[in-house]
Scaffold this motif. Sequence first.
Motif, PDB file in Angstrom:
ATOM      1  N   LEU A   1       0.821  -1.204   0.000  1.00 16.32           N
ATOM      2  CA  LEU A   1       0.000   0.000   0.000  1.00 16.32           C
ATOM      3  C   LEU A   1       0.858   1.257   0.000  1.00 16.32           C
ATOM      4  O   LEU A   1       0.614   2.197  -0.763  1.00 16.32           O
ATOM      5  N   PHE A   2       1.888   1.284   0.868  1.00 15.72           N
ATOM      6  CA  PHE A   2       2.711   2.484   1.031  1.00 15.72           C
ATOM      7  C   PHE A   2       3.946   2.501   0.129  1.00 15.72           C
ATOM      8  O   PHE A   2       4.706   3.467   0.166  1.00 15.72           O
ATOM      9  N   ARG A   3       4.182   1.408  -0.637  1.00 12.93           N
ATOM     10  CA  ARG A   3       5.385   1.304  -1.467  1.00 12.93           C
ATOM     11  C   ARG A   3       6.629   1.510  -0.601  1.00 12.93           C
ATOM     12  O   ARG A   3       7.542   2.263  -0.951  1.00 12.93           O
ATOM     13  N   SER A   4       6.683   0.822   0.528  1.00 19.11           N
ATOM     14  CA  SER A   4       7.719   1.061   1.529  1.00 19.11           C
ATOM     15  C   SER A   4       8.736  -0.073   1.545  1.00 19.11           C
ATOM     16  O   SER A   4       8.391  -1.228   1.810  1.00 19.11           O
ATOM     17  N   ARG A   5       9.998   0.266   1.302  1.00 18.44           N
ATOM     18  CA  ARG A   5      11.065  -0.717   1.379  1.00 18.44           C
ATOM     19  C   ARG A   5      11.330  -1.118   2.829  1.00 18.44           C
ATOM     20  O   ARG A   5      11.657  -2.265   3.120  1.00 18.44           O
ATOM     21  N   SER A   6      11.180  -0.172   3.754  1.00 14.89           N
ATOM     22  CA  SER A   6      11.430  -0.481   5.170  1.00 14.89           C
ATOM     23  C   SER A   6      10.437  -1.508   5.694  1.00 14.89           C
ATOM     24  O   SER A   6      10.806  -2.398   6.473  1.00 14.89           O
ATOM     25  N   LEU A   7       9.177  -1.428   5.271  1.00 13.24           N
ATOM     26  CA  LEU A   7       8.189  -2.408   5.703  1.00 13.24           C
ATOM     27  C   LEU A   7       8.472  -3.786   5.105  1.00 13.24           C
ATOM     28  O   LEU A   7       8.231  -4.803   5.752  1.00 13.24           O
ATOM     29  N   VAL A   8       8.988  -3.818   3.874  1.00 13.59           N
ATOM     30  CA  VAL A   8       9.377  -5.098   3.274  1.00 13.59           C
ATOM     31  C   VAL A   8      10.489  -5.742   4.100  1.00 13.59           C
ATOM     32  O   VAL A   8      10.470  -6.956   4.354  1.00 13.59           O
ATOM     33  N   ILE A   9      11.460  -4.942   4.532  1.00 13.38           N
ATOM     34  CA  ILE A   9      12.558  -5.464   5.359  1.00 13.38           C
ATOM     35  C   ILE A   9      12.026  -6.011   6.674  1.00 13.38           C
ATOM     36  O   ILE A   9      12.400  -7.116   7.109  1.00 13.38           O
ATOM     37  N   LEU A  10      11.144  -5.259   7.330  1.00 13.76           N
ATOM     38  CA  LEU A  10      10.609  -5.699   8.609  1.00 13.76           C
ATOM     39  C   LEU A  10       9.767  -6.963   8.457  1.00 13.76           C
ATOM     40  O   LEU A  10       9.879  -7.907   9.254  1.00 13.76           O
ATOM     41  N   ALA A  11       8.927  -7.009   7.431  1.00 12.62           N
ATOM     42  CA  ALA A  11       8.101  -8.193   7.191  1.00 12.62           C
ATOM     43  C   ALA A  11       8.964  -9.410   6.875  1.00 12.62           C
ATOM     44  O   ALA A  11       8.704 -10.516   7.367  1.00 12.62           O
ATOM     45  N   SER A  12       9.999  -9.208   6.080  1.00  9.61           N
ATOM     46  CA  SER A  12      10.899 -10.322   5.741  1.00  9.61           C
ATOM     47  C   SER A  12      11.643 -10.814   6.973  1.00  9.61           C
ATOM     48  O   SER A  12      11.922 -12.019   7.095  1.00  9.61           O
ATOM     49  N   ALA A  13      11.946  -9.915   7.896  1.00  8.24           N
ATOM     50  CA  ALA A  13      12.592 -10.328   9.146  1.00  8.24           C
ATOM     51  C   ALA A  13      11.670 -11.238   9.954  1.00  8.24           C
ATOM     52  O   ALA A  13      12.122 -12.227  10.552  1.00  8.24           O
ATOM     53  N   TYR A  14      10.378 -10.923   9.951  1.00 10.93           N
ATOM     54  CA  TYR A  14       9.430 -11.786  10.661  1.00 10.93           C
ATOM     55  C   TYR A  14       9.309 -13.146   9.964  1.00 10.93           C
ATOM     56  O   TYR A  14       9.129 -14.169  10.626  1.00 10.93           O
ATOM     57  N   VAL A  15       9.383 -13.164   8.634  1.00 12.11           N
ATOM     58  CA  VAL A  15       9.390 -14.450   7.933  1.00 12.11           C
ATOM     59  C   VAL A  15      10.622 -15.253   8.329  1.00 12.11           C
ATOM     60  O   VAL A  15      10.545 -16.459   8.603  1.00 12.11           O
TER      61      VAL A  15
ATOM     62  N   VAL B   1      17.470  -1.740  11.206  1.00 12.57           N
ATOM     63  CA  VAL B   1      17.551  -1.485   9.758  1.00 12.57           C
ATOM     64  C   VAL B   1      16.251  -0.866   9.257  1.00 12.57           C
ATOM     65  O   VAL B   1      16.269   0.061   8.423  1.00 12.57           O
ATOM     66  N   TYR B   2      15.125  -1.349   9.749  1.00 15.58           N
ATOM     67  CA  TYR B   2      13.827  -0.790   9.361  1.00 15.58           C
ATOM     68  C   TYR B   2      13.758   0.706   9.687  1.00 15.58           C
ATOM     69  O   TYR B   2      13.317   1.516   8.850  1.00 15.58           O
ATOM     70  N   ILE B   3      14.200   1.097  10.872  1.00 14.92           N
ATOM     71  CA  ILE B   3      14.149   2.502  11.273  1.00 14.92           C
ATOM     72  C   ILE B   3      15.065   3.344  10.391  1.00 14.92           C
ATOM     73  O   ILE B   3      14.680   4.421   9.915  1.00 14.92           O
ATOM     74  N   LEU B   4      16.287   2.855  10.153  1.00 16.86           N
ATOM     75  CA  LEU B   4      17.251   3.614   9.351  1.00 16.86           C
ATOM     76  C   LEU B   4      16.771   3.776   7.909  1.00 16.86           C
ATOM     77  O   LEU B   4      16.861   4.868   7.333  1.00 16.86           O
ATOM     78  N   VAL B   5      16.265   2.699   7.322  1.00 18.91           N
ATOM     79  CA  VAL B   5      15.794   2.771   5.940  1.00 18.91           C
ATOM     80  C   VAL B   5      14.585   3.693   5.833  1.00 18.91           C
ATOM     81  O   VAL B   5      14.457   4.484   4.884  1.00 18.91           O
ATOM     82  N   ARG B   6      13.697   3.614   6.801  1.00 18.64           N
ATOM     83  CA  ARG B   6      12.502   4.460   6.758  1.00 18.64           C
ATOM     84  C   ARG B   6      12.864   5.943   6.846  1.00 18.64           C
ATOM     85  O   ARG B   6      12.267   6.777   6.168  1.00 18.64           O
ATOM     86  N   ARG B   7      13.859   6.280   7.655  1.00 13.55           N
ATOM     87  CA  ARG B   7      14.181   7.690   7.884  1.00 13.55           C
ATOM     88  C   ARG B   7      15.134   8.265   6.840  1.00 13.55           C
ATOM     89  O   ARG B   7      15.058   9.459   6.533  1.00 13.55           O
ATOM     90  N   PHE B   8      16.047   7.467   6.320  1.00 13.13           N
ATOM     91  CA  PHE B   8      17.119   8.021   5.506  1.00 13.13           C
ATOM     92  C   PHE B   8      17.176   7.488   4.075  1.00 13.13           C
ATOM     93  O   PHE B   8      17.976   7.985   3.283  1.00 13.13           O
ATOM     94  N   ALA B   9      16.377   6.489   3.730  1.00 13.70           N
ATOM     95  CA  ALA B   9      16.427   5.926   2.377  1.00 13.70           C
ATOM     96  C   ALA B   9      15.031   5.970   1.770  1.00 13.70           C
ATOM     97  O   ALA B   9      14.204   5.097   2.044  1.00 13.70           O
TER      98      ALA B   9
END
Length: 374
Positions: free
Chosen positions: A74-88, A135-143
Motif C-alpha cells: 500500500l505504502f510502497r515502503s522498502r522499510s516495511l518489506v525489510i521488517l516483514a521479511s525479518a518476521y518471515v 535497519v527498518y528505522i534507518l531505511v525508513r528515515r534516511f532511504a
Amino acid sequence: MSHDHLGLFDTPPTRNEFRLGILIVGALVGSIVLILPFHDVALREFSAYVPAINSLTLFSELIIAFLLYAQASLFRSRSLVILASAYVFTGLLLIPHALTFPGAFSHEGLLGAGVNSTAWLAAVRRIAFPVAVTVYILVRRFAPPSRQDAEQPGRSIAQGAIAATVSAAAVTALATVGHDLLPPFFVDRSRVIQSTLVMMNVLVIALTAVPIVMLVRRCSSLLDLWLLVALAAWLIQAVLNMPLTARFTLGWYALFAMIFLSSFTVMGALVAESNRVYARLALSSAARQREREDRLLSMDVLAGGLSHEVGQPLSAVMLNVSAGLNWLDRPKPNVAKAIDSPQIAAEAGQRTFDVIKSVRTSAGEMPGKSIEFD
C-alpha cells in the motif's frame, strides 16, 4: 484521526495507546520481578511444550509478516518489506528449532543435529529481530523508496520473502550440519555453559537497546509503538535468560511464554488496526452512498422545479409563436395580432431566462466545503 491515515505505518499513536503500551511493559517487568527469585526451580519436563509454543509463535509471526507485506504494498515502503521479511526469517527458524529440540520428536532431536543446534537457532533469532528493527528505522528515515519499489511493490515483496526463506535455510544448515563449527552452548541436553549464555545475552541486550533508544526518541506511528513494546519484551527475555543454568526450570518455561507474548502483541495490534481501517472504510462507503442518494434526490427535486418553472414560459413562447403564424396564414392576415404574439413570446422567453438566472444565483451562494486529502 485524519481520514488519510491508512494503517499502523502512518497513524500516530494516541495517548490511550501509549498508556496501553506502558501497561503491557509494566506487566512484563512485574512478572520478571516475581519469576527471577525462583527462576532455577526445576519443573517437570514437558516435551510437547517447545513444539506447541513454537507453533503458536510461528503462526503469529507469519500473520505479522503477511499484514506488513500488505502495508508495504500500500505504502510502497522498502522499510516495511525489510521488517516483514525479518518476521518471515525469524518465524521459519522456529521450525528447525522445534525439530532439533532434544526430547521433542526424538531423544537427541531430529535433522542429525547435536545438542547445541537448538540453542544456536534460538540465538540467531534473538539477534536477528533487534537488528532488523534497527535497519527498518534507518531505511525508513534516511532511504526514500526507489522508483522500482514504487512501481513494482510485488517484486520487492517477493524478493524479500525469498531472501528470508533462503537465509533461514542457510542458518538451519549451519546450525545442524555445521554445528561442530560453532562454540558449544550446552554441556548436555539440559545443562548450559553459563559464560557462553551470558555473552550471548549481553550482545542481545546491546543490540536491542539501539532500536529502543531510536524509537523512544521518535515514535511516529502505531507500528513504532508496538515494535517498542515488542523490543521491551525482547530485552526482558534477555534479562531472564541470562541467569538460567538449565532447561525445564520455571525461568526457562517463562522465557518461551514471553517470546510468544512479544510476537502476539504486535500481531494483535496489526489485526486490530486492520479491522479499524476496514470499519472506517465501510463507514466511509456507507456515508458516500447516503450522500449520493441525497444528491440524486436533490437533483430530482431541482429538475422537477426547473421543469415546472421553465416549462410554463416556454409553453407560452411556443403557443404565441404558433398564434402569430396563424394570424399571418389567414386569407386576410391580422398584422396587429401577429405583432402582439411575438411580443408576448419575448416576454415569456425573458421570464425563462430570469428563472435560469435565479437558479444559478442560488447555486452560487451555497457554502463551500474544505476537505483534507493526500
